[in-house]
Design a protein around this motif. Structure first.
Motif, PDB file in Angstrom:
ATOM      1  N   LYS A  54      73.873  49.524   5.641  1.00 46.04           N
ATOM      2  CA  LYS A  54      74.824  49.663   4.535  1.00 46.04           C
ATOM      3  C   LYS A  54      75.856  48.531   4.539  1.00 46.04           C
ATOM      4  O   LYS A  54      76.412  48.203   3.502  1.00 46.04           O
ATOM      5  CB  LYS A  54      75.527  51.024   4.585  1.00 46.04           C
ATOM      6  N   CYS A  55      76.083  47.935   5.694  1.00 43.58           N
ATOM      7  CA  CYS A  55      77.004  46.802   5.800  1.00 43.58           C
ATOM      8  C   CYS A  55      76.317  45.470   5.499  1.00 43.58           C
ATOM      9  O   CYS A  55      76.969  44.426   5.506  1.00 43.58           O
ATOM     10  CB  CYS A  55      77.620  46.747   7.194  1.00 43.58           C
ATOM     11  N   GLY A  56      75.016  45.496   5.251  1.00 44.04           N
ATOM     12  CA  GLY A  56      74.298  44.282   4.889  1.00 44.04           C
ATOM     13  C   GLY A  56      73.520  43.633   6.007  1.00 44.04           C
ATOM     14  O   GLY A  56      72.920  42.575   5.810  1.00 44.04           O
ATOM     15  N   PHE A  57      73.502  44.227   7.198  1.00 40.44           N
ATOM     16  CA  PHE A  57      72.749  43.644   8.305  1.00 40.44           C
ATOM     17  C   PHE A  57      71.254  43.721   8.024  1.00 40.44           C
ATOM     18  O   PHE A  57      70.776  44.660   7.411  1.00 40.44           O
ATOM     19  CB  PHE A  57      73.067  44.380   9.615  1.00 40.44           C
ATOM     20  N   GLN A  58      70.546  42.707   8.517  1.00 40.56           N
ATOM     21  CA  GLN A  58      69.102  42.604   8.351  1.00 40.56           C
ATOM     22  C   GLN A  58      68.430  42.577   9.726  1.00 40.56           C
ATOM     23  O   GLN A  58      68.987  42.039  10.689  1.00 40.56           O
ATOM     24  CB  GLN A  58      68.745  41.310   7.604  1.00 40.56           C
ATOM     25  N   PHE A  59      67.221  43.096   9.785  1.00 41.11           N
ATOM     26  CA  PHE A  59      66.452  43.116  11.026  1.00 41.11           C
ATOM     27  C   PHE A  59      66.274  41.701  11.565  1.00 41.11           C
ATOM     28  O   PHE A  59      65.961  40.773  10.819  1.00 41.11           O
ATOM     29  CB  PHE A  59      65.080  43.749  10.762  1.00 41.11           C
ATOM     30  N   GLU A  60      66.473  41.554  12.867  1.00 35.36           N
ATOM     31  CA  GLU A  60      66.197  40.282  13.533  1.00 35.36           C
ATOM     32  C   GLU A  60      65.035  40.429  14.510  1.00 35.36           C
ATOM     33  O   GLU A  60      64.075  39.679  14.466  1.00 35.36           O
ATOM     34  CB  GLU A  60      67.433  39.781  14.278  1.00 35.36           C
ATOM     35  N   ARG A  61      65.117  41.448  15.412  1.00 40.71           N
ATOM     36  CA  ARG A  61      64.061  41.618  16.408  1.00 40.71           C
ATOM     37  C   ARG A  61      64.244  42.953  17.127  1.00 40.71           C
ATOM     38  O   ARG A  61      65.301  43.557  17.062  1.00 40.71           O
ATOM     39  CB  ARG A  61      64.085  40.490  17.434  1.00 40.71           C
ATOM     40  N   PHE A  62      63.182  43.349  17.815  1.00 40.19           N
ATOM     41  CA  PHE A  62      63.265  44.485  18.724  1.00 40.19           C
ATOM     42  C   PHE A  62      63.526  43.954  20.124  1.00 40.19           C
ATOM     43  O   PHE A  62      63.193  42.816  20.448  1.00 40.19           O
ATOM     44  CB  PHE A  62      61.970  45.297  18.726  1.00 40.19           C
ATOM     45  N   GLY A  63      64.107  44.779  20.963  1.00 38.26           N
ATOM     46  CA  GLY A  63      64.380  44.400  22.345  1.00 38.26           C
ATOM     47  C   GLY A  63      64.848  45.618  23.112  1.00 38.26           C
ATOM     48  O   GLY A  63      64.477  46.748  22.780  1.00 38.26           O
TER      49      GLY A  63
END
Length: 180
Positions: free
Chosen positions: A138-147
């Motif tokens: 909801k804040c606009g963050f997008q997926f980068e990676r799993f870890g």
């Protein structure tokens, strides 16, 4: 630098020793602590000691209800080793599901944008903690990676989702992402 942020329902300000009892309500709650990197706090004195150890230069904020003055959560935003401003937050379980985490997270992002010149943000959450992921989306963050990440004491490791937010396009881009 101004360390007081006002939102519709909250005041974000530095944590103070007098906040210890309110803070203990969530840092001493095993349900809230389930995916947190810190070990469960056992008493208010431990919380007081932690609050007193916070470096005044750290961007740690108490989330205070305007209506009552109660501290219902806390968060931080600071530069990580990759040169991104890392966002973290924690909220009293009695206030989950009411939009307070999103309201506070957006406020910290806007504050860092204005006061620190931050343009690149990062966050992570336990993949099993869908509610935290929802706040960040909801804040606009997008997926980068799993870890993975571990508790500070190494006692437990969690599968994690790492996300980023880039605001190079300016405030208008962030405002679009911030709509409810």
């Amino acid at each position: 630098m101004e360390r007081r942020i006002e939102t519709e329902r909250l005041i974000l300000r530095p944590l103070e020793e007098k906040d210890a009892a309110d803070v203990f309500e969530w840092v001493g709650d095993p349900v809230v602590n389930r995916y947190m990197p810190y070990t469960l706090y056992q008493n208010v004195e431990q919380v007081r000691a932690w609050i007193c150890s916070i470096n005044p230069q750290d961007c740690e904020f108490a989330f205070v209800l305007k209506e009552t003055g109660k501290v219902i959560g806390a968060g931080s935003i600071g530069l990580n080793d990759e040169g991104k401003y890392e966002l973290g937050y924690n909220l009293n379980r009695a206030f989950w599901g009411q939009g307070f985490a999103t309201e506070a997270a957006r406020a910290m992002i806007d504050w860092a944008y204005d006061q620190l010149g931050a343009r690149d943000f990062a966050a992570s959450y336990a993949t099993a903690n869908a509610a935290s992921g929802h706040v960040l989306r909801k804040c606009g963050f997008q997926f980068e990676r799993f870890g993975q990440y571990s508790r500070f004491d190494g006692s437990e490791t969690f599968d994690a989702t790492f996300v980023t937010l880039h605001m190079d396009e300016g405030r208008e881009q962030h405002a679009r992402h911030s709509l409810p």
